[in-house]
Design a protein around this motif. Structure first.
Motif, PDB file in Angstrom:
ATOM      1  N   MET A  34       0.917  -1.308  -0.145  1.00  5.90           N
ATOM      2  CA  MET A  34      -0.012  -0.073  -0.036  1.00  5.90           C
ATOM      3  C   MET A  34       0.944   1.267   0.031  1.00  5.90           C
ATOM      4  SD  MET A  34      -2.833   0.724   2.716  1.00  5.90           S
ATOM      5  CE  MET A  34      -3.588   2.616   2.842  1.00  5.90           C
ATOM      6  N   SER A  35       0.637   2.086  -0.899  1.00  5.14           N
ATOM      7  CA  SER A  35       1.291   3.306  -0.937  1.00  5.14           C
ATOM      8  C   SER A  35       0.702   4.532  -0.621  1.00  5.14           C
ATOM      9  CB  SER A  35       2.037   3.333  -2.511  1.00  5.14           C
ATOM     10  OG  SER A  35       1.196   3.692  -3.185  1.00  5.14           O
ATOM     11  N   LEU A  36       1.246   5.589  -0.193  1.00  3.37           N
ATOM     12  CA  LEU A  36       0.600   6.547  -0.033  1.00  3.37           C
ATOM     13  C   LEU A  36       0.844   7.884  -0.993  1.00  3.37           C
ATOM     14  CD1 LEU A  36      -0.973   8.821   1.995  1.00  3.37           C
ATOM     15  CD2 LEU A  36       1.186   9.491   2.858  1.00  3.37           C
ATOM     16  N   SER A  37      -0.294   8.277  -1.651  1.00  2.00           N
ATOM     17  CA  SER A  37      -0.283   9.332  -2.687  1.00  2.00           C
ATOM     18  C   SER A  37       0.014  10.694  -1.899  1.00  2.00           C
ATOM     19  CB  SER A  37      -1.639   9.324  -3.513  1.00  2.00           C
ATOM     20  OG  SER A  37      -1.750   8.381  -4.069  1.00  2.00           O
ATOM     21  N   THR A  38       1.003  11.440  -2.642  1.00  2.00           N
ATOM     22  CA  THR A  38       1.517  12.831  -1.641  1.00  2.00           C
ATOM     23  C   THR A  38       1.320  13.996  -2.712  1.00  2.00           C
ATOM     24  OG1 THR A  38       3.849  12.351  -2.450  1.00  2.00           O
ATOM     25  CG2 THR A  38       3.150  11.584  -0.319  1.00  2.00           C
ATOM     26  N   GLU A  39       1.002  13.592  -4.013  1.00  2.00           N
ATOM     27  CA  GLU A  39       0.628  14.715  -4.842  1.00  2.00           C
ATOM     28  C   GLU A  39      -0.457  14.446  -5.732  1.00  2.00           C
ATOM     29  OE1 GLU A  39       4.426  15.145  -7.141  1.00  2.00           O
ATOM     30  OE2 GLU A  39       5.116  16.459  -5.754  1.00  2.00           O
ATOM     31  N   TYR A  40      -1.375  15.591  -5.960  1.00  2.00           N
ATOM     32  CA  TYR A  40      -2.631  15.436  -6.501  1.00  2.00           C
ATOM     33  C   TYR A  40      -2.892  16.285  -7.669  1.00  2.00           C
ATOM     34  CZ  TYR A  40      -3.671  12.525  -2.678  1.00  2.00           C
ATOM     35  OH  TYR A  40      -3.636  11.417  -1.723  1.00  2.00           O
ATOM     36  N   PRO A  41      -3.236  15.999  -8.853  1.00  2.00           N
ATOM     37  CA  PRO A  41      -3.558  16.896  -9.950  1.00  2.00           C
ATOM     38  C   PRO A  41      -4.694  17.651  -9.611  1.00  2.00           C
ATOM     39  CG  PRO A  41      -3.551  14.964 -10.535  1.00  2.00           C
ATOM     40  CD  PRO A  41      -3.181  14.634  -9.299  1.00  2.00           C
ATOM     41  N   PHE A  42      -4.968  19.007 -10.131  1.00  2.00           N
ATOM     42  CA  PHE A  42      -6.214  19.478 -10.360  1.00  2.00           C
ATOM     43  C   PHE A  42      -6.147  20.312 -11.506  1.00  2.00           C
ATOM     44  CE2 PHE A  42      -3.213  22.534  -7.952  1.00  2.00           C
ATOM     45  CZ  PHE A  42      -3.169  23.450  -8.626  1.00  2.00           C
ATOM     46  N   THR A  43      -7.440  20.938 -11.744  1.00  3.89           N
ATOM     47  CA  THR A  43      -7.629  21.821 -12.892  1.00  3.89           C
ATOM     48  C   THR A  43      -8.491  23.072 -12.276  1.00  3.89           C
ATOM     49  OG1 THR A  43      -7.758  19.868 -14.417  1.00  3.89           O
ATOM     50  CG2 THR A  43      -8.638  21.867 -15.120  1.00  3.89           C
ATOM     51  N   LEU A  44      -7.907  24.189 -12.409  1.00  4.97           N
ATOM     52  CA  LEU A  44      -8.629  25.233 -11.897  1.00  4.97           C
ATOM     53  C   LEU A  44     -10.137  25.609 -12.800  1.00  4.97           C
ATOM     54  CD1 LEU A  44      -5.690  27.769 -11.270  1.00  4.97           C
ATOM     55  CD2 LEU A  44      -6.996  26.528  -9.743  1.00  4.97           C
ATOM     56  N   PRO A  45     -11.010  25.992 -12.207  1.00  5.73           N
ATOM     57  CA  PRO A  45     -12.174  26.199 -12.892  1.00  5.73           C
ATOM     58  C   PRO A  45     -11.908  27.262 -14.032  1.00  5.73           C
ATOM     59  CG  PRO A  45     -12.737  26.180 -10.437  1.00  5.73           C
ATOM     60  CD  PRO A  45     -11.261  25.932 -10.764  1.00  5.73           C
TER      61      PRO A  45
END
Length: 118
Positions: free
Chosen positions: A1-12
């Motif tokens: 099991m790994s921990l995600s530490t970075e998350y992509p996003f898209t600004l509105p």
């Protein structure tokens, strides 16, 4: 099991830089205790407590379009809807609070799988 530490996003809407380039795609990392404690020492926070959020976001946003380092000036220059989006996104990835999604404008581009971090 790994921990995600970075998350992509898209600004509105996206951040519009001085050259007129729109930056919408970005990455936010998980915050550490230092990210929330260090800004409290900043003199700008003493004048305006709400500025702590600007500082925290500038620390945890690791990418925004093809901009270099994200700083407080960039965060201050965000459209209000994008600023609110990033505050909500921060709460979701750091505290697993999917309730903020209920208040989102329909069609807001939260990436799949960000409501509850693993």
């Amino acid at each position: 099991m790994s921990l995600s530490t970075e998350y992509p996003f898209t600004l509105p809407k996206g951040y519009l830089d001085d050259d007129g380039t729109l930056h919408r795609e970005g990455v936010m990392r998980l915050a550490c205790a230092r990210d929330e404690v260090e800004p409290l020492r900043d003199p700008r926070v003493k004048d305006n407590e709400a500025f702590v959020t600007v500082i925290v976001l500038s620390r945890v946003i690791t990418e925004l379009g093809d901009l270099g380092r994200v700083n407080t000036r960039i965060v201050e220059g965000l459209f209000a809807s994008d600023y609110q989006y990033l505050q909500d996104f921060y709460r979701i990835i750091n505290f697993g609070d999917p309730a903020v999604l209920l208040d989102q404008e329909p069609g807001t581009p939260f990436p799949e799988g960000t409501a509850m971090p693993a």
